[in-house]
Structure formats: structure tokens, C-alpha cells
Design an enzyme around this catalytic site. Structure first.
Site, PDB file in Angstrom:
ATOM      1  N   TYR A 124      -0.303   2.797   4.451  1.00 22.73           N
ATOM      2  CA  TYR A 124       0.492   1.768   5.128  1.00 22.73           C
ATOM      3  C   TYR A 124       0.342   1.828   6.643  1.00 22.73           C
ATOM      4  O   TYR A 124       1.102   1.192   7.362  1.00 22.73           O
ATOM      5  CB  TYR A 124       1.983   1.915   4.763  1.00 22.73           C
ATOM      6  CG  TYR A 124       2.331   1.533   3.339  1.00 22.73           C
ATOM      7  CD1 TYR A 124       1.367   1.448   2.351  1.00 22.73           C
ATOM      8  CD2 TYR A 124       3.645   1.258   2.990  1.00 22.73           C
ATOM      9  CE1 TYR A 124       1.691   1.115   1.043  1.00 22.73           C
ATOM     10  CE2 TYR A 124       3.982   0.912   1.681  1.00 22.73           C
ATOM     11  CZ  TYR A 124       2.994   0.850   0.720  1.00 22.73           C
ATOM     12  OH  TYR A 124       3.324   0.520  -0.573  1.00 22.73           O
ATOM     13  N   LYS A 173      -2.181  13.802  -4.471  1.00 22.90           N
ATOM     14  CA  LYS A 173      -3.364  13.474  -5.277  1.00 22.90           C
ATOM     15  C   LYS A 173      -4.552  14.175  -4.633  1.00 22.90           C
ATOM     16  O   LYS A 173      -5.619  13.582  -4.413  1.00 22.90           O
ATOM     17  CB  LYS A 173      -3.536  11.939  -5.322  1.00 22.90           C
ATOM     18  CG  LYS A 173      -4.615  11.429  -6.252  1.00 22.90           C
ATOM     19  CD  LYS A 173      -4.245  11.487  -7.713  1.00 22.90           C
ATOM     20  CE  LYS A 173      -5.435  11.109  -8.580  1.00 22.90           C
ATOM     21  NZ  LYS A 173      -5.141  11.234 -10.025  1.00 22.90           N
ATOM     22  N   ASP A 206       0.061  11.195 -10.740  1.00 22.22           N
ATOM     23  CA  ASP A 206       0.048  10.537 -12.056  1.00 22.22           C
ATOM     24  C   ASP A 206       0.877  11.326 -13.053  1.00 22.22           C
ATOM     25  O   ASP A 206       1.659  10.763 -13.827  1.00 22.22           O
ATOM     26  CB  ASP A 206      -1.375  10.260 -12.566  1.00 22.22           C
ATOM     27  CG  ASP A 206      -2.435  11.193 -12.004  1.00 22.22           C
ATOM     28  OD1 ASP A 206      -2.100  12.016 -11.151  1.00 22.22           O
ATOM     29  OD2 ASP A 206      -3.591  11.094 -12.442  1.00 22.22           O
ATOM     30  N   ASP A 230       6.628   5.044  -2.162  1.00 23.62           N
ATOM     31  CA  ASP A 230       7.092   3.678  -2.394  1.00 23.62           C
ATOM     32  C   ASP A 230       7.146   3.396  -3.900  1.00 23.62           C
ATOM     33  O   ASP A 230       8.130   2.866  -4.426  1.00 23.62           O
ATOM     34  CB  ASP A 230       6.118   2.706  -1.701  1.00 23.62           C
ATOM     35  CG  ASP A 230       6.689   1.318  -1.538  1.00 23.62           C
ATOM     36  OD1 ASP A 230       7.874   1.131  -1.850  1.00 23.62           O
ATOM     37  OD2 ASP A 230       5.950   0.418  -1.101  1.00 23.62           O
ATOM     38  N   ASP A 234      10.701   3.337  -6.759  1.00 27.49           N
ATOM     39  CA  ASP A 234      11.075   2.227  -7.651  1.00 27.49           C
ATOM     40  C   ASP A 234      11.170   2.726  -9.092  1.00 27.49           C
ATOM     41  O   ASP A 234      12.058   2.335  -9.845  1.00 27.49           O
ATOM     42  CB  ASP A 234      10.051   1.083  -7.578  1.00 27.49           C
ATOM     43  CG  ASP A 234      10.421   0.021  -6.545  1.00 27.49           C
ATOM     44  OD1 ASP A 234      10.973   0.413  -5.491  1.00 27.49           O
ATOM     45  OD2 ASP A 234      10.161  -1.176  -6.770  1.00 27.49           O
TER      46      ASP A 234
END
Ligand SMILES: NC(=O)c1ccc[n+]([C@@H]2O[C@H](COP(=O)([O-])OP(=O)(O)OC[C@H]3O[C@@H](n4cnc5c(N)ncnc54)[C@H](O)[C@@H]3O)[C@@H](O)[C@H]2O)c1
Length: 334
Positions: A124, A173, A206, A230, A234
């Protein structure tokens, strides 16, 4: 002298849920004055800019802002106002807590997780966004710095100490994104060594998503980079009843902006059915940030009681009440 809070009502469902939160802050006797300014589509229409200078000045002047969701027009040429605000004020820490509330009919009943998301870097950062002339190739640069990783990891561990939390999970990751996620992991590991009193574990993103769905009770504080945070936050909101229950604090060294995790929900705007809890919970975060523990506890207790009773909750929580009835129920408890 009363404290002044900057208020951005936002787009879509924003004005109705922010108004609900302000009524509740007033009823709880917080004694705030409000400095109203616009951003997002509302500001574009009225002032010709998604983020007018007067809004930037008000955020800087008052230090603390309560913000409704802002819509970003989809398409080229528009930077997200939220991303711009976070970068402009260096709001490097994004604190997204989710807690189970009895009565929400959520999948789980025992969730208490805080996602601490690095808020200004990674995918971002907005750097290097290029689409080739024929439109067939797109590029963007992910920027992660040692300082940014150190700051967010320190923030997460300090939060763990302050709130008597037991564990921090570093989500990354680094097996594939060896440079960016690798630097974040290496730095977070080094910070973790300075906090031997807090348990640390590491998880690849993951696997973290799968574990959050299968066995979310194992998580306490999650610290991660911008994009993963982000998405994960959620997912976490989905564990406790959906986006209507998820607040977020954007914290910098000089300013803080408190908001709902969700967006402007254009599909339900103007129908008086939005759940205002996310912004009410964001205003509770705001009160805690200002050290107003008593007021924050009273509002939280009233909100919990309304949701538990289930008689005047909004549709997303399984009830039939509108935004205003729900708010009224919280106000009458206060
Ligand atoms: N922080 C922010 O300001 C922010 C965050 C995310 C998205 N956005 C913007 O919001 C706009 C719409 O995005 P979107 O539709 O992808 O996501 P959204 O979060 O607005 O909505 C997703 C779904 O959740 C529901 N929902 C959201 N908030 C709710 C509430 N309080 N009560 C009940 N249901 C609720 C919506 O009805 C919708 O079905 C876009 O312009 C996006 O850029 C802003």
C-alpha cells in the site's frame, strides 16, 4: 475546557453511524466539542477535492479524529483517501480488535483478537505503480523498511504488556516474499527477543487464515504487514458477527484517527439498517486512547447489553431494528 475532536462523517452509511456514535459520546458525558470537516466523495462534490486542505488542518489541529467510511472512486487517477491520510500523518499502527459479544449469533463465542497492522508501507506504499502502454503488464512496488517493521513490532509487544496479553503471533510470507516479508520477519523476531515475558509464535499468512477459521481461540495479538493485516482483520470481523462489529484505530506519534473497519456500504446506504456498533466501538477506542476509561467502560457495557438482549439489534446481527432504534436502545441504557 472541553476537548475538541475532528469529525468526518464520511460517505454512504457514514453520516448515520457517526451521528449515532456522537449521540452516545454526548449521553455518556464525554463533554467533547466537534470540529466537522469533509473528506471522500462528499468533499469531492462540495469542495472539489477528496481531501481538502481544511480537513488536513483540522486533523492536525485537534490530534484526535472520529471518521466515517470514505468511498474512493474506482478507476485510475484516484488515490485512496484512507491510504493518503495514513501516510500523510504517519499513522503507522492500525489496531483492529475483534471481541465476541453474546447475542450476535456469530460462529464463535470466545474470540478476543487484536490485529496490529503496519499501516503505511508494503503493497500500500503506492510506489512504482505502472501499467504498460498497451495495458498488458502492471507493476507496483512493495516497500518494507527495518524501521517500519521495528516500530510496528514494538507497538504490538508494548500493547501486549499494557493489556496483559499472553501471546503475539507474527504473520508473514517470508518463504516466498523473501526480501520484503523476510525483512519484516527478521526484524519482528529481533524485537520479540526484547519481550521474553510475552510468548511469540510465527505463522505463514495462508496457514494463519486457515487457523483463524478452524481454531481462532489460539490467537491473541497478531502483528503483520499492511496487505495481510487488511485482509486478516476482515476475516477476524467475520468471526464475531461481521463488519458491523469491527472498529479500527490508526495511531501515529502526533495524531490518531478512529474509524470502522468497513467501507461506506453503498448497498445499504440511506435505508436506516446499518449497524452503528463498529463506529461506537471505534469511539470506545478513542476514549481509551484519551485515558477516559470510565466513559469507555460505560458505553461498552450499554452496547453489550443491547446486543445480548437481542430485541433491538440490526439485521446483520439477526434482529429487525433500524440504526436509529438500535442507537436509541444504547442511549436509554446509558
Ligand atoms: N476505511 C474506509 O473508509 C473504507 C474501508 C473499506 C472500504 N472503503 C470504501 O467503501 C466503499 C464500499 O466498499 P465495499 O462495498 O467493498 O465494502 P463495505 O465494507 O462498504 O461493505 C461490505 C459489505 O458489508 C456490509 N456492511 C458494511 N458495513 C456494515 C454495517 N455497519 N452494518 C451492516 N452491514 C455492513 C455492506 O452492506 C456490504 O454488504 C468503496 O468505495 C471502498 O473503497 C472504505
Amino acid at each position: 475546557m472541553s476537548r475538541t475532536i475532528t469529525v468526518i462523517k464520511g460517505d454512504g452509511i457514514g453520516p448515520s453511524i457517526v451521528e449515532a456514535a456522537l449521540q452516545i459520546l454526548d449521553k455518556a458525558g464525554c463533554g467533547f466539542s466537534y470540529d466537522y470537516v469533509d473528506a471522500g466523495m462528499t468533499a469531492l462534490e462540495s469542495e472539489g477535492s477528496l481531501l481538502p486542505q481544511s480537513t488536513i488542518d483540522a486533523i492536525a489541529r485537534n490530534g484526535v479524529t472520529l471518521k466515517g467510511p470514505l468511498a474512493t472512486p474506482i478507476g485510475e487517477g484516484f488515490t485512496s483517501v484512507n491510504v493518503e491520510l495514513r501516510q500523510k500523518f504517519n499513522l503507522y499502527a492500525n489496531l483492529r480488535p475483534v471481541v465476541s459479544f453474546p447475542g450476535t449469533k456469530a460462529r464463535y463465542e470466545n474470540i478476543d483478537i487484536i490485529t496490529v497492522r503496519e499501516n503505511t508501507q508494503g503493497m500500500y506504499s503506492g510506489a512504482g505503480q505502472v501499467v504498460s502502454e498497451n495495458g498488458s503488464t502492471a507493476e507496483a512496488t512493495s516497500i518494507v523498511t527495518q524501521k517500519g517493521s521495528e516500530d510496528i513490532a514494538n507497538f504490538a509487544y508494548e500493547l501486549a504488556r499494557k493489556e496483559n496479553r499472553r501471546k503475539v503471533t507474527i504473520v508473514h510470507k517470508a518463504n516466498i516474499l523473501k526480501s520484503t516479508s523476510g525483512l519484516f520477519l527478521k526484524t519482528a523476531r529481533r524485537v520479540a527477543e526484547e519481550y521474553p515475558d510475552i510468548e511469540t509464535n510465527e505463522m505463514i499468512v495462508d496457514n494463519a487464515c486457515m487457523q483463524l477459521v478452524m481454531n481462532p481461540e489460539q490467537f491473541d495479538i497478531i502483528v503483520t504487514t499492511n496487505l495481510f493485516g487488511d485482509i486478516i482483520s476482515d476475516l477476524c470481523a467475520g468471526l464475531v458477527g461481521g463488519l458491523g462489529m469491527a472498529p479500527g484505530a490508526n495511531i501515529g506519534r502526533e495524531c490518531a484517527i478512529f474509524e470502522a473497519v468497513h467501507g461506506s456500504a453503498p448497498d445499504i446506504a440511506g435505508q436506516n439498517i446499518a449497524n452503528p456498533s463498529s463506529v461506537i466501538l471505534a469511539s470506545i477506542q478513542l476514549l481509551q486512547y484519551l485515558g477516559m476509561r470510565e466513559e469507555s467502560s460505560r458505553i461498552l457495557a450499554a452496547l453489550k447489553d443491547v446486543i445480548k438482549s437481542g430485541d433491538r439489534t440490526t439485521r446483520d446481527l439477526g434482529g429487525t431494528a433500524g440504526t436509529t432504534e438500535f442507537t436509541q436502545a444504547v442511549l436509554s441504557r446509558l
